[in-house]
Design an enzyme around this catalytic site. Structure first.
Site, PDB file in Angstrom:
ATOM      1  N   HIS A 398       3.184  -3.009 -12.300  1.00 56.26           N
ATOM      2  CA  HIS A 398       4.328  -3.546 -11.555  1.00 56.26           C
ATOM      3  C   HIS A 398       5.544  -3.771 -12.443  1.00 56.26           C
ATOM      4  O   HIS A 398       6.647  -4.023 -11.934  1.00 56.26           O
ATOM      5  CB  HIS A 398       3.934  -4.874 -10.883  1.00 56.26           C
ATOM      6  CG  HIS A 398       4.504  -5.033  -9.507  1.00 56.26           C
ATOM      7  ND1 HIS A 398       5.689  -4.468  -9.118  1.00 56.26           N
ATOM      8  CD2 HIS A 398       4.045  -5.695  -8.418  1.00 56.26           C
ATOM      9  CE1 HIS A 398       5.941  -4.778  -7.851  1.00 56.26           C
ATOM     10  NE2 HIS A 398       4.955  -5.520  -7.406  1.00 56.26           N
ATOM     11  N   ASP A 402       7.642  -0.054  -8.541  1.00 58.09           N
ATOM     12  CA  ASP A 402       7.883  -0.957  -7.414  1.00 58.09           C
ATOM     13  C   ASP A 402       6.812  -0.751  -6.341  1.00 58.09           C
ATOM     14  O   ASP A 402       6.295   0.362  -6.146  1.00 58.09           O
ATOM     15  CB  ASP A 402       9.254  -0.706  -6.813  1.00 58.09           C
ATOM     16  CG  ASP A 402      10.383  -1.084  -7.774  1.00 58.09           C
ATOM     17  OD1 ASP A 402      10.149  -1.968  -8.628  1.00 58.09           O
ATOM     18  OD2 ASP A 402      11.477  -0.497  -7.664  1.00 58.09           O
TER      19      ASP A 402
END
Length: 426
Positions: A398, A402
């Site tokens: 992450h 995204d």
């Protein structure tokens, strides 16, 4: 008689020290030239250290789990000849794998004749039972150890017929056939209290796996995404291709189709085919798709790499996946074959469960996990029909990926798999 001192060889790649993972000999053993003496672990691979001479082991230079410098004394062997002390590095080590199966050990019948050969081991007598010291730990895979535990067999009493005396499942069966186990005791024995315990040192490949998994979970910001995929159409296509071309081109599993789906989907999502250097804060996106295929072996998880998957046909990918998996499981995969992946595909096959949360193979930023295929009733256009369904359980970093992009990437793979003709439309 003389003493031949073998030093830890220079394995290359600037490596100054290695971890001694396992001895395949002990003091007093007779060894022959090219017999594997020990396994050592580098940052990238397990390496076999063979003997350059015939002789008798008189001293070991370290204990499993010990980190040894290149050039330090590995082992001392008594040899026939002049009484002076001889020193050498071991012969060129053989890279086994980033997780090896049992190394190959040359037997007496296979050893090379030599004019000045030292003493040779006596032929090993056959039979299911062998006497070992109470504290001697026989070579065996975790699966064999569990099987022996379930059967109530003491492994130290079983003669191993595998490489380096490794105990195999067949050896347990031979032991039972000889009536030398209490496994056939009355059923009540299965409910007897047990107080045994076993301590297993985390060294070698298991230590490397532990370190890499811990490093990955501590450094990357993992998040997982699970999607359900209808694989009915692609399974029908796979069955048709195997029936028509299987005899001449080889059988196809689902994996080469998934590799192809990754290649096509990555054209629109290049951020998934990347490596992240978190120290330099640099993301490197790669045009080449080098797919790591997670492979289980007796000693742990390995990830051999299908290089340039973007340039391979279905059958080319299938053949390479099969070759690499076999090389990894038999300890023949090279260090180059076990490094350099840009994205990883992991599958537990028929044991794939419903959902998994795979750990990233750093420095990659995406890993796609395959769960098992099951038949389920599905509603399509108002009708209940039986379809073959499968989940993809995938994880992403992450820090650089995204959530929306990850979901769209997996949806793209889903579309390609559910409409398999689109895998080949350019």
């Amino acid at each position: 008689m003389g003493t031949h001192v073998i030093k830890m060889p220079d394995i290359g790649e600037g490596i100054a020290e290695v971890e001694l993972s396992q001895w395949h000999v002990k003091v007093g053993d007779l060894v022959v030239e090219d017999q594997v003496l020990a396994d050592v672990m580098t940052d990238k691979a397990m390496v076999d250290i063979p003997s350059p001479v015939h002789g008798k082991v008189i001293a070991l230079g370290g204990q499993p789990g010990e980190v040894m410098a290149v050039g330090s004394v590995l082992i001392s062997i008594e040899v026939e000849g002049a009484g002076n002390l001889k020193e050498s590095a071991a012969p060129a080590p053989v890279a086994a794998q980033e997780p090896p199966a049992a190394p190959k050990v040359e037997t007496v019948a296979e050893s090379k004749p030599a004019a000045a050969a030292g003493p040779r081991p006596a032929p090993v007598c056959q039979g299911p039972m062998v006497a070992r010291e109470a504290d001697e730990r026989p070579l065996a895979s975790p699966a064999v150890r569990k099987h022996a535990l379930d059967l109530g067999i003491q492994l130290r009493l079983v003669r191993g017929s595998g490489p380096a005396g490794r105990v195999l499942h067949e050896d347990l069966e031979a032991y039972l056939a000889q009536g030398q186990s209490n496994a056939s005791a009355p059923a009540a024995a299965a409910y007897a209290q047990r107080h045994d315990e076993e301590q297993i040192q985390v060294i070698g490949m298991r230590r490397k796996i532990a370190q890499r998994m811990q490093d990955a979970t501590q450094r990357a910001a993992h998040f997982s995404y699970v999607e359900e995929i209808d694989v009915t159409a692609i399974e029908e296509l796979r069955a048709y291709l195997n029936e028509k071309h299987g005899a001449s081109r080889g059988k196809l599993t689902l994996l080469p189709f998934l590799v192809r789906a990754l290649v096509v989907a990555l054209r629109d999502f290049p951020q998934m085919n990347a490596r992240y250097d978190d120290e330099a804060q640099v993301i490197t996106r790669l045009g080449a798709v080098h797919v790591g295929v997670a492979t289980q072996s007796d000693v742990g998880l390995m990830v051999p790499v299908v290089r340039h998957a973007e340039a391979r046909s279905l059958w080319d990918s299938a053949a390479e996946i099969s070759r690499l998996a076999n090389a990894a499981r038999t300890g023949k995969a090279s260090r180059d074959e076990l490094s350099g992946s840009t994205i990883t595909l992991t599958s537990l096959g028929a044991l794939g469960g419903i959902v998994s949360t795979p750990v990233l193979n750093l420095p990659e930023v995406a890993i796609v996990g395959v769960n098992k295929i099951v038949e389920r009733p599905m509603v399509i256009k108002g009708q209940v029909v039986i379809r073959k369904m499968m989940n993809l359980s995938s994880s992403f970093d992450h820090r650089v990926v995204d959530g929306m992009d990850a979901a769209l990437f997996i949806q793209a793979i889903r579309g390609l798999i559910e409409q398999p003709a689109t895998l080949f439309v350019e």
